[in-house]
Design a protein around this motif. Structure first.
Motif: not given
Ligand code: ATP
Ligand code: MG
Lengths: 239, 267
Positions: A2, A79-84, A216-218
């Motif tokens: 983001m 959450t989401a990208g911030d969490l990662r 990528t989240g993976d």
């Protein structure tokens, strides 16, 4: 990732803050590695001592990252990208701290080695290996800041070169030790140094995996083969 | 060891049964197109969260599920909504009976102007769920206990429900909604007037309810959605932009609009 800003601008400042700490750590680790390598090559005990002292700064930064991340999680519930992002920051600071420890270890062994006769012919290979790892670290940190998965993957692949260099050095040390048992102590120290540098490469690889996860989240596929064959290689018996 | 792995695998691959199925649903308030061609399958005995910016149509869609929109003159609903395969908008369906099966807790607490006891006893009485006074007393107590308000009202059951604080009124309404043992419970921001303790108690209740009921909750709290639900639907301008496992939505959403919304960015 983001590019958009958070409505709560303090949240952006928090995330930028922890990532700036990571970059600061990264810079110190790069310096520690190159100083440690130079100290080893030049038998510069003064510089080696400095590397050992400076490791405290890296450790302190890691603690600062950990407490900042804890605060951001508690206050912002990312959450989401911030969490990662916060999870990867935590993991990467751990990798950098370990790399700092290995550099410190190089410094310690340099002090011991400077009391012993030099082992000829292995210095250049060790220097090239350390330089390679340091370039990989720099690129991994760039990949992190740029969120560049391609670069991260490229760095990950390069780690097999480090593994190969380590395997070659291992054989070389073994040869020296068999030729003249008086070399054993020095060669054992040099071998541990090479092993430490090889381990640094693994931590760089881990940083690159965090970049892939962050974007990528993976986690990346286990596409990279381990190249350390010293534990299984039957050819070693014939050296 | 093998058995647990097997069970895990089966649970994952088994397609869950669907309690409510919406197909091509549109909702208009006069000229306002509030819900735009929404398809959504709501899992049985699970908690589904509806999230999204104010005015995106969450409450509107929720009200379709028990035909609460029938009470709004200018509201027009098209498309199909099936409850266990049965069209709830069919002529043969009595909306009052439907609402006993699909209960609702509203955004604003709305106790009847009656006693606390009567508020809860009303539903079970008209649907003939209690054989005698003792059974009715038991239903009232159990419902109020599960709504985490029993201790605060047990000594004033015959005082008016409207005399309670906002947060207490909301828990009373939750008690009232579960007193008829509905199959589906629709909750529109049920915790917006509650303190953290009561919120935790209601969340605990929701988790407990999903053993036997299907729960759909609208919430503006991302953390609440993440905590209580297994499925999350993100509504945006009358569309369902993303719908899937809550874990996935909160760690790695597919759509950038979902990510912007849940992470608090200007979307
Ligand atoms: N009774 C009504 N009459 C006319 N328009 C309505 C009515 N109820 C809702 N709307 C309109 O329908 C759209 C969706 O409203 P809805 O209440 O479903 O949103 P929401 O997602 O629940 O928002 P919030 O989070 O603020 O509760 C809005 O544009 C709203 O103005
Ligand atoms: Mg609403």
């Amino acid at each position: 990732m983001m590019d958009q800003e958070h409505i709560a601008s303090a949240f952006d400042r928090d995330l930028e803050g922890v990532q700036a700490l990571i970059m600061q750590m990264g810079g110190l680790v790069e310096t520690a590695i190159s100083d440690a390598a130079r100290a080893l090559e030049m038998r510069d005990t003064e510089l080696a001592e400095q590397v050992r002292r400076n490791d405290k700064l890296i450790d302190a930064l890691e603690e600062q990252v950990a407490s900042e991340v804890a605060r951001v999680i508690a206050v912002r519930a990312p959450t989401a990208g911030d969490l990662r992002t916060v999870l990867s920051v935590l993991k990467i600071s751990g990798n950098l701290e370990r790399m700092g420890d290995y550099a410190k270890n190089l410094g310690k062994r340099t002090s011991v080695l400077s009391e012993m006769p030099a082992i000829t012919g292995t210095g250049g290979a060790l220097r090239r290996m350390t330089q390679l790892v340091n370039v990989m670290l720099k690129d991994a940190l760039d990949a992190y800041i740029q969120r560049d998965v391609e670069l991260a993957e490229d760095v990950r692949q390069r780690d097999s070169e480090v593994d190969q260099m380590y395997n070659a050095l291992f054989r070389e040390f073994l040869t020296h030790m068999m030729e003249d048992p008086r070399n054993i102590t020095a060669c054992m120290h040099l071998h541990f140094i090479a092993k430490n540098v090889e381990r640094m490469g693994d931590h760089v690889t881990s940083i690159c995996e965090q970049v892939v996860y962050l974007v990528t989240g993976d986690m990346p596929d286990e596409g990279r083969e381990k190249q350390d064959r010293t534990s299984t290689d039957s050819a070693l018996g014939k050296v | 060891m093998l058995d647990t792995t097997q069970t895990l695998l089966t649970e994952r691959t088994m397609s869950k049964d669907i309690k409510i199925s919406a197909k091509g649903v549109d909702v208009f308030y006069g000229d306002t197109h509030a819900i735009k061609n929404v398809d959504l399958e709501i899992e049985n005995k699970a908690v589904t969260a509806f999230i999204g910016p104010s005015g995106c149509g969450k409450s509107t869609f929720l009200r379709c599920i028990n035909r609460m929109n029938d009470t709004i003159d200018i509201c027009r609903v098209t498309g199909d909504i099936l409850l266990e395969g049965q069209d709830i908008y069919a002529k043969s369906v009595d909306p009052v009976q439907l609402r006993a099966r699909v209960g609702m807790v509203f955004q604003k607490p709305n106790p009847f102007p009656k006693s606390i006891y009567d508020n809860v006893a009303y539903g079970p009485t008209i649907h003939g769920l209690a054989k005698n006074k003792a059974e009715l007393d038991e239903i009232v107590e159990q419902s109020l206990r599960r709504a985490a308000i029993w201790d605060e009202v047990k000594d004033r059951l015959h005082q008016p429900g409207t005399g309670l604080s906002g947060g207490q009124q909301q828990r009373l309404c939750i008690g009232r909604a579960i007193a008829t043992a509905p199959e589906v419970l629709l909750m529109d921001e049920p915790c917006s007037a509650l303190d953290p303790i009561a919120t935790a108690q209601v969340e605990e209740l929701i988790d407990d309810l999903r053993q036997n009921y299907t729960v759909v909750i609208v919430t503006h709290s991302m953390q609440q959605a993440a905590r209580v639900s297994q499925k999350t639907a993100f509504f945006h301008l009358g569309n369902v932009v993303e719908y899937g496992d809550t874990n996935k939505i909160f760690t790695n959403p597919e759509d950038s609009r979902t990510e912007s919304y849940i992470t608090g960015r200007i979307g």
